[in-house]
Design an enzyme around this catalytic site. Structure first.
Site, short mmCIF file in Angstrom:
data_model
loop_
_atom_site.label_atom_id
_atom_site.label_comp_id
_atom_site.label_asym_id
_atom_site.label_seq_id
_atom_site.Cartn_x
_atom_site.Cartn_y
_atom_site.Cartn_z
N HIS A 1 -8.47 -15.60 9.38
CA HIS A 1 -7.24 -16.00 10.39
C HIS A 1 -6.44 -17.17 9.92
O HIS A 1 -6.53 -18.33 10.56
CB HIS A 1 -7.82 -16.13 11.88
CG HIS A 1 -8.07 -14.99 12.54
ND1 HIS A 1 -8.82 -14.95 13.65
CD2 HIS A 1 -7.67 -13.69 12.51
CE1 HIS A 1 -8.85 -13.75 14.26
NE2 HIS A 1 -8.35 -12.88 13.44
N HIS B 1 -7.07 -0.27 14.70
CA HIS B 1 -6.79 -1.44 14.98
C HIS B 1 -5.62 -1.88 13.97
O HIS B 1 -5.92 -1.81 12.77
CB HIS B 1 -8.15 -2.39 15.25
CG HIS B 1 -7.46 -3.99 15.42
ND1 HIS B 1 -6.67 -4.44 16.00
CD2 HIS B 1 -8.33 -4.97 14.87
CE1 HIS B 1 -6.47 -5.70 16.16
NE2 HIS B 1 -7.70 -6.13 15.27
N GLU C 1 -4.35 -5.01 13.09
CA GLU C 1 -4.56 -6.31 12.54
C GLU C 1 -4.64 -6.22 10.97
O GLU C 1 -5.14 -5.13 10.55
CB GLU C 1 -5.48 -7.07 12.93
CG GLU C 1 -5.47 -8.59 12.64
CD GLU C 1 -6.39 -9.62 13.60
OE1 GLU C 1 -7.01 -9.08 14.40
OE2 GLU C 1 -6.40 -10.75 13.07
N ASP D 1 -6.23 -7.40 8.47
CA ASP D 1 -7.47 -7.35 7.81
C ASP D 1 -7.98 -5.82 7.65
O ASP D 1 -8.78 -5.44 6.91
CB ASP D 1 -8.53 -8.07 8.15
CG ASP D 1 -8.66 -8.17 9.81
OD1 ASP D 1 -7.77 -7.94 10.51
OD2 ASP D 1 -9.87 -8.34 10.22
N HIS E 1 -9.83 -6.61 21.03
CA HIS E 1 -9.25 -7.94 21.22
C HIS E 1 -7.69 -7.73 21.12
O HIS E 1 -6.95 -8.94 21.48
CB HIS E 1 -9.94 -9.03 20.53
CG HIS E 1 -9.37 -8.96 19.08
ND1 HIS E 1 -8.74 -10.18 18.52
CD2 HIS E 1 -9.48 -8.09 17.81
CE1 HIS E 1 -8.49 -10.16 17.13
NE2 HIS E 1 -8.81 -8.72 16.89
N ASP F 1 -13.29 -3.86 15.53
CA ASP F 1 -13.94 -5.50 15.46
C ASP F 1 -14.98 -5.47 16.40
O ASP F 1 -16.00 -6.59 15.86
CB ASP F 1 -12.74 -6.46 16.01
CG ASP F 1 -11.70 -6.63 14.86
OD1 ASP F 1 -12.28 -6.92 13.62
OD2 ASP F 1 -10.65 -7.05 15.40
N TYR G 1 -18.95 -14.55 15.92
CA TYR G 1 -17.98 -13.56 16.13
C TYR G 1 -17.57 -13.54 17.47
O TYR G 1 -16.35 -13.61 18.03
CB TYR G 1 -18.13 -12.40 15.53
CG TYR G 1 -17.23 -11.67 15.17
CD1 TYR G 1 -16.20 -11.45 13.89
CD2 TYR G 1 -16.39 -10.63 16.21
CE1 TYR G 1 -15.27 -10.74 13.64
CE2 TYR G 1 -15.18 -9.84 15.93
CZ TYR G 1 -14.82 -9.81 14.96
OH TYR G 1 -13.81 -9.11 14.51
N HIS H 1 -16.24 -5.10 10.07
CA HIS H 1 -16.76 -6.28 9.41
C HIS H 1 -18.43 -6.19 9.53
O HIS H 1 -18.85 -6.32 10.50
CB HIS H 1 -16.22 -7.59 10.23
CG HIS H 1 -14.67 -7.82 10.02
ND1 HIS H 1 -14.09 -8.17 9.07
CD2 HIS H 1 -14.04 -7.63 11.25
CE1 HIS H 1 -12.84 -8.22 9.36
NE2 HIS H 1 -12.79 -8.13 10.75
FE1 FEO Z 1 -8.89 -8.05 14.70
FE2 FEO Z 1 -10.97 -7.67 12.18
O1 FEO Z 1 -9.26 -7.84 13.17
#
Ligand code: FEO
Length: 393
Positions: free
Chosen positions: A22, A78, A80, A82, A144, A163, A191, A224
């Site tokens: 981030h 998701h 995002e 990543d 999230h 996530d 996390y 992750h």
């Molecule tokens: Fe919300 Fe691993 O990105």
């Protein structure tokens, strides 16, 4: 590529070097991984991608293992970057392939990539047959991001949880039974503490909803870190526990100091807590990793914060942390403020008010010392700690 269930493969990237995530916001002492998955059923289904800086490596894996042209559909749990970052590149090769995602997911992807791909909007309970397996989608709104969702593989008893249940943790083993569980849980709680705490009420409700479905689960495969295969629902149980005013009945004392007066006060408070058998940890915020501090705050029941007064306010490490505490919307924690001063002396009150405004229950009037503490001031600090301890039980 590693087969995790019949015809279902992990093809992620392990980033052993990553130390920040981030931007510069979150520390990742043990690296991370971006877990993408491939199902080779009647349809070849790609589940999520990897962060864009790894796209070349990811492309090579895809070409070797399946061939990008042979991908029949993509699920983006998701948006995002990543996880969806490499989607732009993949879609430049196969622009008509359907992209399954939530409604918010499609909206966000359009705004990230400025492309209107062949989006297939799915919502909770929607099911798609891909051959031997069915994919069942479960929206995870605001856990999230607004678009977050999970994909359950019926027939394989496997959840792609994105996530949720993940960790920033590059590990030699892919599964929880192949890694150091102490390290795994340190990263899993970090996390949760840093990314998911504000959404705890939603997480509690979602866990209850998912448990009520009574789905058989053999593997939880997050996007992750390591996958949960040994007693996989243990991490669901942990999330349920963490989502409900979690604490470990301990105290964290956090301070910043210029000439050690506030440091001496912090140590005196700790002595008072210890005399009353209350476990505590003590950190100088200006020399401590802020993501680790947030993890420790998450675990504590009591938060005692101090700063000397400078320019009628607190030192910047403390003001930044107070903002973070507010953003994390903690429940069930108690607090108090302290600090040294020379003339105006605002800091203990500023801290106390900020902790109260953040939703913490302030249990003591602030502890203040003018310039350097005397022996009497230190005794007052010990008593302050002892009084705080009374509110811990
Ligand atoms: Fe919300 Fe691993 O990105």
């Amino acid at each position: 590529m590693i087969e995790i269930k019949k015809n279902i493969y992990w093809l992620g990237i392990k980033d052993w070097e990553l130390r920040e995530f981030h931007g510069h916001e979150l520390s990742t002492h043990r690296g991370s991984s971006y877990n993408s998955y491939l199902i080779k059923d009647k349809k070849n289904v790609l589940i999520d991608t990897v962060w864009n800086p790894h796209k070349d490596e990811f492309e090579a894996i895809l070409e070797k293992e399946v061939g990008i042209d042979n991908i029949d559909m993509i699920v983006i749990n998701h948006s995002e970057p990543d996880h969806a970052g490499s989607l732009g590149y993949i879609m430049s090769k196969i622009p008509d392939v359907p992209v399954y995602c939530s409604k918010a997911g499609a909206e966000i992807l359009k705004k990230h990539f400025h492309k209107d791909w062949n989006f297939k909007i799915v919502k909770t309970g929607d099911t798609i047959n891909i051959g031997e397996y069915d994919l069942v989608f479960v929206e995870m709104r605001m856990i999230h991001w607004p678009d977050s969702m999970m994909t359950y593989v019926k027939g394989a008893n496997l959840v792609f949880s994105n996530d949720a249940f993940g960790q920033h943790f590059a590990s030699a083993g892919l599964f929880n039974d192949e890694t150091d569980n102490c390290e795994l849980y340190q990263e899993a709680i970090k996390y949760y503490a840093n990314i998911l705490t504000p959404m705890s009420p939603l997480i509690k409700k979602k866990v209850e909803e998912v448990r009520a479905l009574n789905l058989p689960i053999d593997i939880i495969a997050p996007s992750h870190g390591v996958l949960w295969r040994d007693n996989p629902t243990q991490i669901i149980d942990k999330y349920y526990e963490w989502s409900q005013e979690y604490n470990e009945n301990s105290v964290i004392i956090i301070y910043d100091t210029m000439y050690d007066a506030t440091k001496k006060m912090a140590e005196a408070i700790g002595e008072g807590l210890h005399k009353n058998n209350v476990k505590f940890k003590l950190f100088n915020a200006s020399v401590t990793d802020s993501s680790d501090l947030i993890t420790e705050i998450f675990k504590a029941k009591g938060i005692i914060m101090g700063s000397c007064t400078v320019n009628n306010t607190v030192l910047h490490s403390i003001s930044a942390l107070l903002e973070e505490i507010k953003a994390h919307k903690y429940k069930g924690k108690i607090a108090a403020g302290f600090g040294s001063y020379g003339w105006s002396g605002e800091s203990p009150k500023t801290i106390t008010k900020a902790l109260e405004a953040a939703g913490l229950k302030v249990v003591l009037e602030p502890y203040k010392v003018e310039y350097q503490p005397t022996e009497e001031d230190i005794i007052k600090g010990i008593e302050f700690g002892e009084n705080f301890a009374k509110h811990m039980f």
